[in-house]
Design a protein around this motif. Structure first.
Motif, short mmCIF file in Angstrom:
data_model
loop_
_atom_site.label_atom_id
_atom_site.label_comp_id
_atom_site.label_asym_id
_atom_site.label_seq_id
_atom_site.Cartn_x
_atom_site.Cartn_y
_atom_site.Cartn_z
N ASP A 66 0.82 -1.21 0.00
CA ASP A 66 0.00 0.00 0.00
C ASP A 66 0.86 1.26 0.00
OD1 ASP A 66 -2.27 -1.43 -0.02
OD2 ASP A 66 -2.56 -1.40 2.16
N ARG A 67 1.94 1.22 0.75
CA ARG A 67 2.73 2.43 0.95
C ARG A 67 3.70 2.68 -0.21
NH1 ARG A 67 6.34 1.89 5.91
NH2 ARG A 67 7.70 1.04 4.31
N ALA A 68 4.36 1.58 -0.63
CA ALA A 68 5.46 1.77 -1.57
C ALA A 68 5.02 1.70 -3.03
CB ALA A 68 6.54 0.73 -1.30
N ASN A 69 3.92 1.04 -3.29
CA ASN A 69 3.56 0.80 -4.68
C ASN A 69 2.65 1.88 -5.25
OD1 ASN A 69 3.17 -0.67 -7.13
ND2 ASN A 69 1.15 -1.20 -6.32
N LYS A 70 3.02 2.40 -6.42
CA LYS A 70 2.15 3.34 -7.11
C LYS A 70 1.69 2.79 -8.45
CE LYS A 70 4.96 7.05 -6.69
NZ LYS A 70 5.37 8.46 -6.80
N ALA A 71 2.22 1.60 -8.79
CA ALA A 71 1.88 1.01 -10.09
C ALA A 71 0.48 0.41 -10.06
CB ALA A 71 2.91 -0.05 -10.45
N ASP A 72 -0.16 0.36 -11.23
CA ASP A 72 -1.46 -0.30 -11.31
C ASP A 72 -1.28 -1.80 -11.38
OD1 ASP A 72 -3.48 1.90 -11.49
OD2 ASP A 72 -2.12 2.51 -13.11
N ALA A 132 6.93 3.59 -8.10
CA ALA A 132 7.18 3.15 -6.73
C ALA A 132 7.58 4.33 -5.87
CB ALA A 132 8.29 2.11 -6.72
N ASN A 133 7.15 4.31 -4.61
CA ASN A 133 7.56 5.32 -3.65
C ASN A 133 8.91 4.90 -3.07
OD1 ASN A 133 6.03 7.58 -3.11
ND2 ASN A 133 4.42 6.36 -2.12
N LEU A 134 9.96 5.47 -3.57
CA LEU A 134 11.27 5.07 -3.07
C LEU A 134 11.66 5.89 -1.84
CD1 LEU A 134 13.20 4.75 -6.45
CD2 LEU A 134 12.39 2.91 -4.99
N GLY A 135 11.01 7.04 -1.67
CA GLY A 135 11.37 7.91 -0.56
C GLY A 135 12.77 8.47 -0.75
N VAL A 136 12.99 9.09 -1.93
CA VAL A 136 14.32 9.64 -2.20
C VAL A 136 14.60 10.78 -1.23
CG1 VAL A 136 15.77 10.80 -3.90
CG2 VAL A 136 14.24 8.96 -4.62
N ALA A 137 15.70 10.64 -0.46
CA ALA A 137 15.99 11.59 0.61
C ALA A 137 16.96 12.68 0.14
CB ALA A 137 16.56 10.88 1.82
N SER A 138 17.89 12.28 -0.74
CA SER A 138 18.81 13.28 -1.28
C SER A 138 19.16 12.86 -2.69
CB SER A 138 20.06 13.37 -0.41
OG SER A 138 20.75 12.14 -0.45
#
Lengths: 250, 845
Positions: B522-528, B587-593
């Motif tokens: 739920d959190r990381a996936n943005k793909a259909d 995908a939500n990778l949460g790129v920090a920098s």
């Protein structure tokens, strides 16, 4: 002892007919009981005596349905014990018979009171409080009811066993050397209670003993030797019994 | 003294057997595991020895590092090298060979995917001697680009005969039809360690496997009289710098070693379960010997009274333990052979097919079985044996056996400290992430603390648990008897506590994993849509899938994901190749920098935790060692927090990936729908478009969660099966304890029968006692298991457990079943109790 009834009277609590018990094989067989026919009238305290190996304990065990005969029959009232199944025998013991053994008479995990009412509870019955109180006071254990057997003396334990034997108002109580492990004072207390049960409630008691003093509390003494009833004595005293025993060769 | 002990043992064969069985099962587990690993290893050895037969030297590209992850995928090289090798003095024959991905389809169009073994495609070698054990059993070799030779196992299983048409898929594209012209075997075996193999004409293979003008290896046979080592040295001299020559013995031993490595993890897991069984078994041995020593205290006292020394008493008990241990080891070895096939079956349930040969019973296995069986039994019997020596001679004269002593003060204090400390550790593990040590130490301390306190806990616990049945006469008696000897009940129950605590604990961890999988998706996936291989054992699927999807009007974005092993700082790790253009849309990778776009040809995105630990920042140099290309100097292009969907701490661009790996399979493809198209619509379109790719599963996020949960459940099922053994042993312990207790109470039972207890009532009382003992174990096991599970779920945050979910229904059901199993455990002891001969029991000797 006016309560002695005719041995052939109608009030027979138990009887053995041609009771024979052999141990071992035919060629080397030991006859523990040899064609014994005897009756135990209701309301009578009978003692069975005899030297070691005379068959007195075997007779008691067979009468009580704890042991089986090689041939012959045993009756409790009109019931042919030798024809009963294990289940029926259990019910017979639970409802119609009472037992007192020499040792190991009580369940160690149960209190005195629980031990006394055990036969009733096994049958899913409730104790008759009045009768319980009467029996308990007769054995003098009113203040010991909630103790476990380990907390009671040997004499007290045997009196608990005696109370248990009476709680179901059995037709007959079998006692197998009940004073065998007791000192003379405890023995006397127990025997007085048994005597009281016969006199006050008309209880039938059959007791195996080798102690002449104990047997003298009975109404009637049967003497056995080599598996046979050799003589019988009514209104016994300790001295007369000892004389009779000497006659048996002990 | 010894003869006395042995005579006593033989007189009680049933008890000897019952006692031995509790250790026997653990020993069987140990020896079964060893037999299985030895057998599988032997099978692989035979295979590789057969395969390299006829080849003296193998030429291949050098690998920057060698371990299981690099085996079988050497860097391809130019075919010209073969000509150079042929010219070397002493070479009789040299021929290139090529192996790659080729997935055959069965007659109904389904992929033939073996579990745990690769699907291989290869070039057919003309020199049959070089092919070693690979021999044609039927038909002939491939002579046209549309002919194929398949392995005998696939042919047999799928019913292919020469003349049939078979469809095969390759890394680069869809299905192609071939005509089967031959069936090949590998020495005695029908396939190569479970792998499927399709062999084509060499030039066809080069084309299909994406290696035009290239080989993987060259097989060389020397002229007679030339030693392989000498030949190897001669060939090495003419090779380019990035290539090497090795003898076929080296190749075979490398292969065997890597198989051994791969099997190690299973060996470790199985031995772990064996250890659990043995721990449970040791409690039962301890308990049994404690009871025996108590029951025999008069006999021992008598022996002491007539002059036996303490040492002799100790010896007699320990000799009994050794005999029990030997019986257990002997039986365990025998049963172990069955266990070996059972474990193999268990692995095949999850799709792991292992090659087979005759069962290997090595001397080491026998030694291990005897050492474990006798060792555990001896250690467990030591304390009771010591207790036996403390019996004073005077006890022989006392009427009753010495009553059970209370629990010593130091035991209470130590047990209390351990328990409180353990609980503190568990609480800490539950409240702070990733405290594995706290959870582990806490769990052990809690368990041992509880074990020491158990005799004190048992009485009130039995009273409470037995309250509902106290009203009936048999229930009441069972309740009293269960509390009668708290130590005995405690140690019997402890055996069950271990098994149940593990079952419940693992159930909690598994449900946490399942909940986490859901949350992660739920959190990381943005793909259909998420496309993965239909089989978890497939190495990936062809890139043709992604190409096909890009052409669909319903599809907005397609992002490929590839996976490969590389060494980072000397440690082998997995690195993911991603598409910089699309991956952060899917995908939500949460790129920090830094950024994904900055990956380029030499960038790497590093997980923030790793970056922190290694002191990396955007722009830091970062060296990765690839097996095929060696050290590559990359730079950190950014950091990202969420690695759960991509499954790796290191991300490189697909360009970088392709430059360093010859593998061209996608591990996953993420698909986004074009604007205005629903997930359902794009899913239907993708499924229709991919009908010729039956090895790919198209899932939306809900389906993905479900398949993930299914695989967790499958593993859980396997774990249950193995823990079931521990629970069964624990129940055997209940049987043993009850049997001994019944024996001890013969006179009491006789008395009860004399005053009117029916056989049925006797059985019922024993049954209730068993149920209560089991219930004590179940309740304690349940509590411990829930605490362990919660603590470990939190402690394992690192492996991706983000949510701790404590299930209640399932563990409680487990506990109730365990308690009710007490009824089964009571069957034999109850029957025995009911059969007590009244007369013998009540008449004093």
């Amino acid at each position: 002892m006016s309560m002695v009834k005719s041995p052939t009277g109608v009030g027979t609590a138990a009887r053995a007919v041609g009771a024979t018990k052999r141990y071992g094989r035919a060629d080397s067989a030991v006859r523990a009981l040899d064609d014994v026919s005897v009756e135990f009238p209701s309301g009578v305290f009978t003692a069975i005596m005899g030297p070691s190996g005379s068959g007195k304990s075997t007779l008691l065990h067979c009468l009580a349905g704890l042991d089986t005969l090689t041939s012959g029959q045993v009756f409790i009232g009109d019931t042919d014990v030798s024809s009963l199944s294990d289940g029926d025998l259990t019910l017979l013991r639970r409802n119609r018979l009472g037992f007192i053994f020499q040792t190991y008479n009580l369940v160690p995990t149960l209190t005195a009171e629980e031990n006394i009412v055990l036969p009733l509870r096994l049958g899913g019955r409730k104790a008759d409080h009045e009768w319980l109180a009467q029996v308990v006071s007769a054995v003098g254990l009113a203040d010991r009811l909630h103790h476990t057997p380990a907390e009671l003396s040997g004499g007290q334990q045997q009196r608990v066993a005696a109370a248990r034997a009476l709680i179901t108002r059995p037709e007959i109580v079998f006692a197998d050397e009940p004073t065998g492990a007791l000192d003379s004072r405890s023995s006397a207390e127990l025997l007085r209670f048994l005597r009281h049960a016969v006199d006050a409630y008309g209880q039938t008691i059959v007791m195996v003993t080798h102690d002449a003093v104990a047997a003298s509390y009975a109404d009637r003494v049967l003497f056995l030797r080599d598996g046979q009833v050799v003589s019988e004595m009514t209104e016994p005293t300790a001295d007369r019994i000892l004389d009779a025993m000497k006659g048996l060769g002990e | 003294m010894f003869t006395l002990t042995l005579k006593g043992l033989l007189a009680r064969k049933v008890r000897l057997f019952l006692t031995a069985i509790s250790v026997m099962l653990g020993v069987a587990f140990v020896s079964g595991t060893l037999v299985l690993t030895d057998t599988v290893n032997a099978a692989f050895d035979q295979l590789y020895a057969g395969l390299t037969k006829g080849t003296d030297v193998t030429v291949r590209a050098k690998s920057a590092f060698t371990d299981t992850s690099t085996l079988g995928s050497p860097k391809p090289f130019d075919t010209k090298v073969v000509d150079q090798v042929r010219k070397v003095d002493g070479v009789a024959a040299a021929e290139g060979s090529l192996t790659g991905y080729a997935l055959m389809l069965d007659k109904s169009g389904k992929p033939i995917q073996p579990g745990g073994a690769p699907t291989l495609g290869a070039g057919y070698q003309i020199d049959r001697k070089l092919a070693g054990g690979f021999t044609l059993r039927q038909g002939r070799g491939p002579q046209t680009p549309t002919e194929v030779v398949i392995d005998a196992a696939t042919a047999k299983k799928q019913g292919f005969v020469p003349g049939d048409t078979i469809k095969v898929m390759f890394a680069t594209g869809g299905q192609r039809p071939f005509t089967v012209v031959g069936i090949a075997g590998f020495g005695e075996a029908d396939n190569l360690a479970g792998a499927t193999l399709a062999t084509f004409q060499m030039s066809t293979a080069q084309q299909l496997l994406g290696r035009v003008g290239q080989f993987d290896t060259i097989d060389v046979r020397g002229e007679s009289g030339v030693k392989p080592d000498e030949l190897r040295a001669r060939i090495a001299r003419v090779l380019p710098a990035d290539m090497e020559a090795v003898t076929s013995t080296t190749v075979a031993s490398e292969a065997s070693k890597s198989v051994g490595e791969a099997l190690k993890i299973f060996t470790a897991i199985f031995l772990g379960f064996a250890a659990v069984s043995l721990l449970v078994g040791s409690f039962i041995i301890w308990n049994t010997f404690s009871i025996l020593v108590t029951q025999r205290s008069r006999e021992h006292a008598l022996l002491r009274a007539i002059g036996a020394g303490r040492r002799q008493i100790l010896g007699s008990v320990l000799v009994e333990a050794v005999v029990v241990g030997l019986v257990a080891s002997g039986l365990g070895l025998g049963v172990g052979l069955l266990v070996a096939s059972g474990l193999r079956g268990l692995l095949s349930v999850i799709g792991m097919e292992l090659p087979n040969t005759t069962l290997q019973l090595h001397a080491r296995t026998v030694v291990a079985a005897v050492a474990v069986g006798v060792g555990i039994t001896l250690v467990a019997a030591l304390a009771p044996a010591w207790k036996a020596t403390r019996i004073p001679p005077i006890a022989a004269l006392r009427d009753a056996a010495t009553p059970a002593k209370g629990v010593s003060r130091w035991r209470l204090v130590l047990g209390g400290l351990l328990f409180v400390g353990g609980v503190a550790g568990l609480v800490r593990a539950m409240s702070v992430d990733a405290q594995v040590a706290a959870a582990g130490v806490g769990a052990l301390a809690t368990f041992f603390g509880l074990t020491m306190l158990a005799p004190v806990v048992v009485r009130p616990l039995v009273r409470v648990l037995g309250a509902p049945i106290a009203g009936s006469v048999t229930g009441g008696m069972g309740r009293l008897n269960a509390a009668r000897s708290p130590r005995r009940t405690a140690s019997t129950a402890t055996a069950l506590v271990i098994g149940l605590a593990l079952v419940v604990g693992i159930t909690v961890v598994a449900s946490s994993i399942k909940a986490s999988v859901g949350d992660v998706v739920d959190r990381a996936n943005k793909a259909d849509l998420i496309l993965k291989s239909a089989s978890q054992f497939a190495p990936g699927f062809p890139s043709g899938v992604a190409d096909k999807l890009r052409k669909l009007p319903e599809v907005g974005a397609v992002s490929q994901l590839r996976f490969g092993a590389a060494q980072i700082g000397g440690m082998t790790d997995y690195i993911a190749g991603v598409d910089p253009a699309t991956v952060d849309r899917m995908a939500n990778l949460g790129v920090a920098s830094g950024s994904v776009a900055a990956l380029g040809h030499d960038g790497v995105l590093v997980n923030t935790d790793v970056a922190k630990a290694k002191g990396l920042r955007v722009g830091s140099p970062f060296t990765v060692k690839f097996a095929q290309t060696g050290d590559q100097k990359l730079r950190v292009a950014g950091t990202f927090t969420d690695k759960t969907l991509v499954g790796s701490s290191y991300l490189i661009s697909l360009d970088t990936y392709n430059a360093n790996f010859s593998e061209r399979l996608d591990i996953a493809v993420l698909v986004g729908a074009r604007k205005g198209v629903t997930t359902e619509q794009v899913k239907q379109a993708a499924k229709v478009a991919l009908t010729e790719y039956p090895n790919v599963s198209v899932q939306d996020s809900a389906e993905l969660k479900k398949t993930q949960n299914d695989s967790v459940n499958q593993l859980l099922g396997m774990v249950y099966v193995m823990l079931l053994l521990a629970v069964v042993i624990a129940l055997l312990g209940v049987v043993n304890t009850l049997a001994l207790s019944v024996l001890e109470r013969t006179r009491e039972l006789g008395l009860l029968r004399a005053v009117g207890m029916t056989r049925r009532q006797v059985r019922s009382a024993v049954r209730w006692e068993a149920v209560l003992i089991a219930a004590v174990g179940a309740v304690l096991g349940l509590c411990l298991g829930l605490a362990f599970g919660a603590a470990f779920s939190r402690a394992l945050a690192d492996i991706g457990i983000v949510t701790v979910a404590v299930p209640i229904v399932q563990p409680v059901v487990c506990a109730i079943i365990a308690a009710l199993a007490g009824v089964v455990a009571a069957i034999l002891p109850a029957r025995r109790a009911a059969k007590v001969d009244i007369l013998r029991a009540v008449v004093a000797e």
